[in-house]
Scaffold this motif. Structure first.
Motif, PDB file in Angstrom:
ATOM      1  N   MET A   1       0.844  -1.202   0.000  1.00  0.00           N
ATOM      2  CA  MET A   1       0.000   0.000   0.000  1.00  0.00           C
ATOM      3  C   MET A   1       0.877   1.249   0.000  1.00  0.00           C
ATOM      4  O   MET A   1       1.859   1.324   0.713  1.00  0.00           O
ATOM      5  CB  MET A   1      -0.901   0.017   1.238  1.00  0.00           C
ATOM      6  CG  MET A   1      -1.719   1.297   1.366  1.00  0.00           C
ATOM      7  SD  MET A   1      -2.589   1.440   2.945  1.00  0.00           S
ATOM      8  CE  MET A   1      -3.800   0.137   2.745  1.00  0.00           C
ATOM      9  N   THR A   2       0.468   2.226  -0.802  1.00  0.00           N
ATOM     10  CA  THR A   2       1.178   3.503  -0.822  1.00  0.00           C
ATOM     11  C   THR A   2       0.654   4.405   0.287  1.00  0.00           C
ATOM     12  O   THR A   2      -0.553   4.509   0.507  1.00  0.00           O
ATOM     13  CB  THR A   2       0.992   4.205  -2.178  1.00  0.00           C
ATOM     14  OG1 THR A   2       1.510   3.370  -3.217  1.00  0.00           O
ATOM     15  CG2 THR A   2       1.720   5.534  -2.206  1.00  0.00           C
ATOM     16  N   VAL A   3       1.571   5.050   0.972  1.00  0.00           N
ATOM     17  CA  VAL A   3       1.215   6.019   2.009  1.00  0.00           C
ATOM     18  C   VAL A   3       1.629   7.400   1.516  1.00  0.00           C
ATOM     19  O   VAL A   3       2.816   7.656   1.288  1.00  0.00           O
ATOM     20  CB  VAL A   3       1.915   5.708   3.346  1.00  0.00           C
ATOM     21  CG1 VAL A   3       1.526   6.746   4.392  1.00  0.00           C
ATOM     22  CG2 VAL A   3       1.575   4.304   3.818  1.00  0.00           C
ATOM     23  N   PHE A   4       0.667   8.265   1.340  1.00  0.00           N
ATOM     24  CA  PHE A   4       0.950   9.643   0.931  1.00  0.00           C
ATOM     25  C   PHE A   4       0.959  10.541   2.163  1.00  0.00           C
ATOM     26  O   PHE A   4       0.029  10.516   2.974  1.00  0.00           O
ATOM     27  CB  PHE A   4      -0.101  10.161  -0.050  1.00  0.00           C
ATOM     28  CG  PHE A   4      -0.036   9.544  -1.414  1.00  0.00           C
ATOM     29  CD1 PHE A   4       0.868   9.998  -2.359  1.00  0.00           C
ATOM     30  CD2 PHE A   4      -0.881   8.488  -1.750  1.00  0.00           C
ATOM     31  CE1 PHE A   4       0.927   9.434  -3.624  1.00  0.00           C
ATOM     32  CE2 PHE A   4      -0.835   7.910  -3.011  1.00  0.00           C
ATOM     33  CZ  PHE A   4       0.077   8.386  -3.946  1.00  0.00           C
ATOM     34  N   ILE A   5       2.002  11.337   2.289  1.00  0.00           N
ATOM     35  CA  ILE A   5       2.071  12.363   3.326  1.00  0.00           C
ATOM     36  C   ILE A   5       2.105  13.704   2.604  1.00  0.00           C
ATOM     37  O   ILE A   5       3.056  14.001   1.862  1.00  0.00           O
ATOM     38  CB  ILE A   5       3.305  12.176   4.218  1.00  0.00           C
ATOM     39  CG1 ILE A   5       3.220  10.818   4.955  1.00  0.00           C
ATOM     40  CG2 ILE A   5       3.432  13.315   5.216  1.00  0.00           C
ATOM     41  CD1 ILE A   5       4.429  10.512   5.816  1.00  0.00           C
ATOM     42  N   LEU A   6       1.063  14.498   2.800  1.00  0.00           N
ATOM     43  CA  LEU A   6       0.858  15.720   2.028  1.00  0.00           C
ATOM     44  C   LEU A   6       1.149  16.947   2.889  1.00  0.00           C
ATOM     45  O   LEU A   6       0.594  17.091   3.989  1.00  0.00           O
ATOM     46  CB  LEU A   6      -0.587  15.779   1.518  1.00  0.00           C
ATOM     47  CG  LEU A   6      -1.128  14.513   0.822  1.00  0.00           C
ATOM     48  CD1 LEU A   6      -2.596  14.719   0.435  1.00  0.00           C
ATOM     49  CD2 LEU A   6      -0.290  14.160  -0.395  1.00  0.00           C
ATOM     50  N   VAL A   7       2.007  17.826   2.367  1.00  0.00           N
ATOM     51  CA  VAL A   7       2.410  19.025   3.110  1.00  0.00           C
ATOM     52  C   VAL A   7       2.069  20.254   2.262  1.00  0.00           C
ATOM     53  O   VAL A   7       2.587  20.413   1.153  1.00  0.00           O
ATOM     54  CB  VAL A   7       3.911  19.001   3.456  1.00  0.00           C
ATOM     55  CG1 VAL A   7       4.270  20.213   4.316  1.00  0.00           C
ATOM     56  CG2 VAL A   7       4.276  17.709   4.172  1.00  0.00           C
ATOM     57  N   ALA A   8       1.217  21.116   2.799  1.00  0.00           N
ATOM     58  CA  ALA A   8       0.736  22.278   2.056  1.00  0.00           C
ATOM     59  C   ALA A   8       1.751  23.413   2.074  1.00  0.00           C
ATOM     60  O   ALA A   8       2.715  23.417   2.838  1.00  0.00           O
ATOM     61  CB  ALA A   8      -0.596  22.747   2.638  1.00  0.00           C
ATOM     62  N   GLY A   9       1.484  24.397   1.234  1.00  0.00           N
ATOM     63  CA  GLY A   9       2.380  25.537   1.107  1.00  0.00           C
ATOM     64  C   GLY A   9       2.075  26.651   2.093  1.00  0.00           C
ATOM     65  O   GLY A   9       1.324  26.475   3.053  1.00  0.00           O
ATOM     66  N   ALA A  10       2.655  27.810   1.829  1.00  0.00           N
ATOM     67  CA  ALA A  10       2.536  28.951   2.744  1.00  0.00           C
ATOM     68  C   ALA A  10       1.080  29.364   2.934  1.00  0.00           C
ATOM     69  O   ALA A  10       0.270  29.306   1.995  1.00  0.00           O
ATOM     70  CB  ALA A  10       3.356  30.117   2.205  1.00  0.00           C
ATOM     71  N   PHE A  11       0.744  29.751   4.154  1.00  0.00           N
ATOM     72  CA  PHE A  11      -0.549  30.304   4.551  1.00  0.00           C
ATOM     73  C   PHE A  11      -1.689  29.282   4.558  1.00  0.00           C
ATOM     74  O   PHE A  11      -2.809  29.631   4.885  1.00  0.00           O
ATOM     75  CB  PHE A  11      -0.959  31.481   3.641  1.00  0.00           C
ATOM     76  CG  PHE A  11       0.098  32.508   3.438  1.00  0.00           C
ATOM     77  CD1 PHE A  11       0.508  33.316   4.480  1.00  0.00           C
ATOM     78  CD2 PHE A  11       0.703  32.674   2.201  1.00  0.00           C
ATOM     79  CE1 PHE A  11       1.490  34.283   4.298  1.00  0.00           C
ATOM     80  CE2 PHE A  11       1.684  33.620   2.007  1.00  0.00           C
ATOM     81  CZ  PHE A  11       2.084  34.425   3.058  1.00  0.00           C
ATOM     82  N   THR A  12      -1.420  28.050   4.158  1.00  0.00           N
ATOM     83  CA  THR A  12      -2.488  27.065   4.043  1.00  0.00           C
ATOM     84  C   THR A  12      -2.221  25.883   4.975  1.00  0.00           C
ATOM     85  O   THR A  12      -1.230  25.865   5.704  1.00  0.00           O
ATOM     86  CB  THR A  12      -2.637  26.579   2.595  1.00  0.00           C
ATOM     87  OG1 THR A  12      -1.418  25.967   2.167  1.00  0.00           O
ATOM     88  CG2 THR A  12      -2.963  27.730   1.661  1.00  0.00           C
ATOM     89  N   GLU A  30      -3.246   5.114   1.667  1.00  0.00           N
ATOM     90  CA  GLU A  30      -3.322   5.694   3.004  1.00  0.00           C
ATOM     91  C   GLU A  30      -2.817   7.125   2.903  1.00  0.00           C
ATOM     92  O   GLU A  30      -1.762   7.368   2.303  1.00  0.00           O
ATOM     93  CB  GLU A  30      -2.454   4.889   3.970  1.00  0.00           C
ATOM     94  CG  GLU A  30      -2.465   5.387   5.396  1.00  0.00           C
ATOM     95  CD  GLU A  30      -1.590   4.536   6.303  1.00  0.00           C
ATOM     96  OE1 GLU A  30      -0.983   5.113   7.235  1.00  0.00           O
ATOM     97  OE2 GLU A  30      -1.476   3.313   6.067  1.00  0.00           O
ATOM     98  N   VAL A  31      -3.548   8.053   3.467  1.00  0.00           N
ATOM     99  CA  VAL A  31      -3.221   9.468   3.280  1.00  0.00           C
ATOM    100  C   VAL A  31      -3.116  10.158   4.635  1.00  0.00           C
ATOM    101  O   VAL A  31      -3.989  10.008   5.504  1.00  0.00           O
ATOM    102  CB  VAL A  31      -4.276  10.190   2.421  1.00  0.00           C
ATOM    103  CG1 VAL A  31      -3.896  11.656   2.222  1.00  0.00           C
ATOM    104  CG2 VAL A  31      -4.439   9.498   1.075  1.00  0.00           C
ATOM    105  N   HIS A  32      -2.052  10.928   4.807  1.00  0.00           N
ATOM    106  CA  HIS A  32      -1.867  11.764   5.991  1.00  0.00           C
ATOM    107  C   HIS A  32      -1.599  13.190   5.522  1.00  0.00           C
ATOM    108  O   HIS A  32      -0.757  13.411   4.650  1.00  0.00           O
ATOM    109  CB  HIS A  32      -0.677  11.283   6.825  1.00  0.00           C
ATOM    110  CG  HIS A  32      -0.823   9.885   7.332  1.00  0.00           C
ATOM    111  ND1 HIS A  32      -1.306   9.590   8.579  1.00  0.00           N
ATOM    112  CD2 HIS A  32      -0.551   8.691   6.731  1.00  0.00           C
ATOM    113  CE1 HIS A  32      -1.326   8.274   8.741  1.00  0.00           C
ATOM    114  NE2 HIS A  32      -0.871   7.708   7.639  1.00  0.00           N
ATOM    115  N   THR A  33      -2.316  14.147   6.081  1.00  0.00           N
ATOM    116  CA  THR A  33      -2.035  15.557   5.807  1.00  0.00           C
ATOM    117  C   THR A  33      -1.369  16.148   7.045  1.00  0.00           C
ATOM    118  O   THR A  33      -1.823  15.932   8.172  1.00  0.00           O
ATOM    119  CB  THR A  33      -3.316  16.329   5.470  1.00  0.00           C
ATOM    120  OG1 THR A  33      -4.253  16.191   6.538  1.00  0.00           O
ATOM    121  CG2 THR A  33      -3.932  15.785   4.179  1.00  0.00           C
ATOM    122  N   VAL A  34      -0.293  16.881   6.838  1.00  0.00           N
ATOM    123  CA  VAL A  34       0.517  17.377   7.948  1.00  0.00           C
ATOM    124  C   VAL A  34       0.022  18.743   8.387  1.00  0.00           C
ATOM    125  O   VAL A  34      -0.085  19.673   7.569  1.00  0.00           O
ATOM    126  CB  VAL A  34       2.001  17.453   7.553  1.00  0.00           C
ATOM    127  CG1 VAL A  34       2.832  17.981   8.719  1.00  0.00           C
ATOM    128  CG2 VAL A  34       2.509  16.083   7.113  1.00  0.00           C
TER     129      VAL A  34
END
Length: 512
Positions: A1-12, A30-34
């Motif tokens: 299974m692929t695990v995506f860890i998503l990191v947003a940009g400035a101000f978001t 599987e998805v994680h947002t930081v």
């Protein structure tokens, strides 16, 4: 299974990933947002200042939680960094390189060791404003916060193409101040992250696409050489800087393919092939006598003169290390010889457009070269034309805004005619669309490539629209099947005819 860890940009923050994360989850990932410390309602633990290291620690905490919770060997962790988010992503990946399957640069720069995130902000005025704000705080570590953009200011941070009014309202409403320390603290890398496979997702309404990157690799841009690695792939999305909001399903599809190693590969510049810009000129043009002085070459016609002259201005940015230099590229030498064979002096030159911040210096180089050419006794100083190519297009603004009486024509092939969204040239004078209304009756010959990249084609269309509005003296020569740089890419009969027409149009203005 692929695990995506998503990191947003400035101000978001994590909210921007909602739709993309839902699509990835539906496809079995599987998805994680930081959640990055200090943004919005997120508390600052321990009451200390928030800097880049704080955000690197935030990403590391998520990576480590995935590793600790994993009972399934082979789960591939894919780190995705958007905009500023690529800085904490790289910092974390450098410390957990063996645990990361791939890094995705989502419409972001290429951060280097020792360079702060502020350097990646495209708009020079914004960079200066942030630096002044930090200096005013008196303590860069404590530094305070940078207020989020107002609704009409987001375009200074990246193209808002593809965002509906409602989405832009939401982006503004949920935006949070960015801790200054996150932008000012240099990124520190050991080099371990260089071994992790990578994918770039290019948003073509905000910057170059794959084809333009290949051209930049071919001309020898040192910073881009590593992109032509077999472990580096690319995807294009025809949208602006926030694809997770403008096209979340398409972004999720690209991320899924990237996780499996899919995407476009660039070809190394030293491969056994001739780069596109060094292939033969599409016309068989006889050699002409050439004189080289400094950064300028003159291709001379028969007879003592004085002759009219055409000065050819190359595009860019072109790295200083590029060999041969642009004045020896087949397109420019081909046009110069063609012009000389028809009774005018053809001039090629090298100017110092090394980066998009160099237009002032490059324009000065062009102006100096033109004056030297006009001072040559074999040149008719009252009959000169300037012919620009590609990234040299913004320099036309200098001549359109206040054309001298001796300038008989400005020509431009597949030019950039307004600063591109990712350039950060807000308020720049190198904006031909804005300068055109002051050109008066100056003839302008525009050679338009039908298969131009979307972001450059948009500037050309804006220029044509402005020409119609202000009644500019514009002649358009279309090359329907031509690409950017068609003279060495597309040697078809239609392209050859277009070159003959363009040369004829310029010479008619010089000799008329």
């Amino acid at each position: 299974m692929t695990v995506f860890i998503l990191v947003a940009g400035a101000f978001t923050g994590p909210h921007v990933w909602r739709d993309t994360a839902a699509r990835l989850t539906a496809e079995g990932a599987e998805v994680h947002t930081v959640a990055l410390t200090g943004l919005g309602r997120l508390p600052v633990h321990g009451g200390g200042a928030v800097d880049l290291e704080t955000h690197i620690a935030d990403v590391l905490a998520v990576i480590d939680s995935v590793i600790d919770a994993s009972a399934e060997p082979g789960r591939g962790i894919v780190l995705v960094g958007h905009d500023y988010g690529i800085h904490p992503v790289l910092g974390a990946a450098d410390r957990r390189a063996r645990s990361i399957a791939r890094i995705v640069y989502l419409d972001s720069g290429m951060p280097q060791d020792g360079v702060p995130a502020l350097a990646a902000v495209p708009d020079q005025l914004l960079r200066e404003a942030v630096a002044e704000r930090a200096a005013g705080s008196g303590d860069e570590a404590a530094g305070g916060e940078l207020p989020p953009p107002a609704r009409d200011e987001w375009s200074r941070w990246g193209s808002t193409a593809g965002l509906s009014e409602a989405v832009l309202d939401g982006l503004t409403a949920l935006a949070a101040p960015q801790p200054l320390g996150t932008l000012l603290q240099p990124l520190r890398l050991t080099g371990a992250v260089a071994e992790v496979p990578a994918t770039g997702v290019l948003c073509t309404a905000n910057g170059p696409g794959v084809e333009m990157l290949q051209i930049m690799v071919d001309v020898g841009t040192p910073a881009l050489a590593a992109l032509a690695d077999a472990r580096v792939t690319f995807f294009e999305l025809p949208t602006g800087h926030w694809p997770m909001l403008s096209c979340p399903d398409a972004l999720a599809g690209a991320l899924t393919e990237a996780a499996s190693g899919g995407g476009h590969l660039l070809t190394p510049a030293d491969a056994d092939r001739t780069p596109a810009h060094l292939r033969p000129f599409l016309l068989d043009v006889p050699e002409r006598p050439r004189e080289r002085t400094g950064n300028t070459d003159l291709y001379l016609p028969d007879g003592p003169g004085p002759h009219p002259a055409v000065v050819f201005v190359h595009g860019g940015p072109v790295p200083a290390e590029a060999r041969p230099t642009p004045r020896d590229w087949p397109t420019l030498t081909g046009y110069a010889r063609q012009i000389a064979g028809q009774g005018a002096v053809g001039v090629t030159l090298d100017h110092r457009l090394r980066a998009v911040t160099d237009y002032e210096r490059a324009a000065a180089d062009v102006a100096d070269a033109v004056e030297r050419v006009r001072a040559d006794p074999r040149v008719d100083a009252d009959r000169v034309a300037l012919w620009f190519f590609s990234g040299g297009g913004p320099i036309t603004a200098e001549w359109l805004a206040d054309p001298p009486v001796w300038l008989r024509c400005v020509a431009a092939n597949y030019p950039i005619l307004a600063p591109l969204p990712g350039w950060g040239l807000t308020g720049s004078r190198f904006h031909p669309v804005r300068a055109l209304s002051r050109a008066g009756d100056l003839p302008v010959v525009l050679v338009r490539a039908g298969r131009e990249s979307a972001e450059i084609a948009a500037t050309v269309e804006e220029f044509v629209t402005e020409a119609a509005r202000c009644g500019a003296n514009l002649e358009i020569i279309d090359v329907p099947e031509g690409r950017h740089g068609f003279e060495t890419l597309d040697p078809a009969e239609g392209a050859r005819e277009a070159v003959h027409r363009a040369v004829g149009a310029v010479l008619a203005r010089l000799k008329g």
